[in-house]
Structures are given as structure tokens and as C-alpha cells.
Design an enzyme around this catalytic site. Structure first.
Site, PDB file in Angstrom:
ATOM      1  N   GLY A  81      46.848  54.249  53.583  1.00 51.64           N
ATOM      2  CA  GLY A  81      47.674  55.208  54.324  1.00 51.64           C
ATOM      3  C   GLY A  81      48.787  55.862  53.543  1.00 51.64           C
ATOM      4  O   GLY A  81      49.214  56.963  53.871  1.00 51.64           O
ATOM      5  N   ASP A 106      54.990  49.506  61.752  1.00 49.25           N
ATOM      6  CA  ASP A 106      54.653  49.369  63.165  1.00 49.25           C
ATOM      7  C   ASP A 106      55.186  48.014  63.639  1.00 49.25           C
ATOM      8  O   ASP A 106      56.369  47.886  63.955  1.00 49.25           O
ATOM      9  CB  ASP A 106      53.132  49.487  63.288  1.00 49.25           C
TER      10      ASP A 106
END
Ligand code: PRP
Length: 188
Positions: A48, A107
Site C-alpha cells: 500500500g 487503521d
């Protein structure tokens, strides 16, 4: 790839290309200032972080080594499994160096919590800080000091600028929410 290329799949755009680039450019300026004269190494977390890493290093006016690790805690699902898997170990020496971890998103914080400890304790980095472009504070399970904060998001599943759904949309230049209908389609 631009929003227009995937317009039919997109429910809403959360961050435009311009907003993303502005944040990364501002962060590059701060990194140049903060790490001048230090032994900086940028460490990206695959897959990512590729987009953020590329933009950050291109905006910087100083040069430094870069390295990558391949980690995963999500697989193909939406929820973090809670366990960080090392798919590929770090490919640059950080012993005694000042590390800046570059991430697309923090997250639950599992990945960064584990990686900051690993780089400090196992790889003997002198200092470890983080630049996650995105953050979902509502999901946080660990108290992580984020020296270079990016944008905060609500509890929504987002794609683009490195973030994927079933490995697609990583090459979108914006951050967006997919239409629910996309999730029910069989993808290649
Ligand atoms: C994503 C993202 C972070 C991590 C953040 O990686 O790139 O590394 O999850 O989540 P956390 O804070 O809950 O740990 P993912 O496992 O989806 O792999 P990918 O980057 O290859 O898509």
C-alpha cells in the site's frame, strides 16, 4: 488512473489528487527540515505504501536510502486479522539510523505498533517515526505517536493511492469509497 476511469465503480471521492499531493508535499518539506544532517532511511510497507513513498521521495530536496518490507494483516477481507505476517523482510540496513516509516493507512495500528518495535529492537534503528497518509482513529487499538499525521477518515472502506479492493484500484490517483454493488461482483 483517474476517477473518470472508474467513475461507475465510485460512490464518492474522499480525497482528490490535489489534496493528497499537497499533504505529501508539505510532509516532504517537514522531513527535509527535521532530518537535515541526520542519517535518515525511508521504510515503506508494501504494497500500500508504494504510491506515498514515491510521491514523498520525489518532493523531498534531500536524498537518503529507502527500503521496503512486505507485511500483511488483512488478506483479501475488510477486517484486520490482528496478526502481522512478514512476507518479505527489510531490504536496507537501518542500524543506528533515523527511520521514517511510510504507510498508506494506520487503521487498528497493529502493523505500525509491530513494525516500530521490530525496527527499534531487532533492527537497532536509532529512532523510528511514521508518516501514514491516512488514519482511522475510531479503529485504533494501540497508542501510536504519529509525528507526521495525514488525513483522518471515518469508518469507511476506502480504495485508491495504494489502497486496494481485491488488489485493484491501487493505481487510482485519489481516495474514494466504492459502490456496494462492486463488492458483490466477481472480479478477476
Ligand atoms: C494495510 C495498510 C497497512 C495496514 C494498516 O495493509 O497498508 O499496512 O493494512 O492496518 P492496521 O493499522 O490495522 O494494521 P494490508 O495488510 O491491507 O496489505 P497491502 O498494503 O499489501 O494491501
Amino acid at each position: 488512473m483517474e476517477i473518470e476511469d472508474v467513475r461507475d465503480d465510485i460512490e464518492k471521492v474522499l480525497l482528490t489528487k490535489e489534496q493528497i499531493q499537497r499533504k505529501i508535499k508539505d510532509t516532504a518539506r517537514r522531513v527535509d527540515e527535521d532530518y537535515g544532517g541526520k542519517d535518515l532511511v525511508l521504510v515503506g510497507v508494501l504494497k500500500g505504501a508504494v504510491n506515498v513513498m514515491t510521491a514523498l521521495m520525489n518532493y523531498m530536496h534531500t536524498t537518503c536510502p529507502i527500503g521496503f518490507m512486505s507485511l500483511s494483516s488483512y488478506g483479501e477481507g475488510f477486517e484486520s486479522s490482528g496478526q502481522v505476517k512478514v512476507r518479505s523482510d527489510l531490504n536496507v540496513d537501518v542500524e543506528g539510523k533515523d527511520v521514517l516509516i511510510v504507510e498508506d493507512i494506520v487503521d487498528s495500528g497493529n502493523t505500525l505498533h509491530w513494525l516500530m518495535g521490530y525496527l527499534s529492537n531487532e533492527k537497532k534503528a536509532r529512532s523510528v517515526n511514521v508518516f501514514p497518509l491516512l488514519s482511522k482513529p475510531s479503529h485504533r487499538q494501540w497508542d501510536i505517536y504519529v509525528k507526521y499525521p495525514g488525513y483522518e477518515l471515518e469508518d469507511e472502506f476506502v480504495i485508491g493511492f495504494g489502497l486496494d479492493y481485491k488488489e485493484c484500484y491501487r493505481n487510482l490517483d485519489a481516495i474514494a469509497v466504492l459502490k456496494p454493488s462492486v463488492y458483490s461482483q466477481e472480479r478477476m
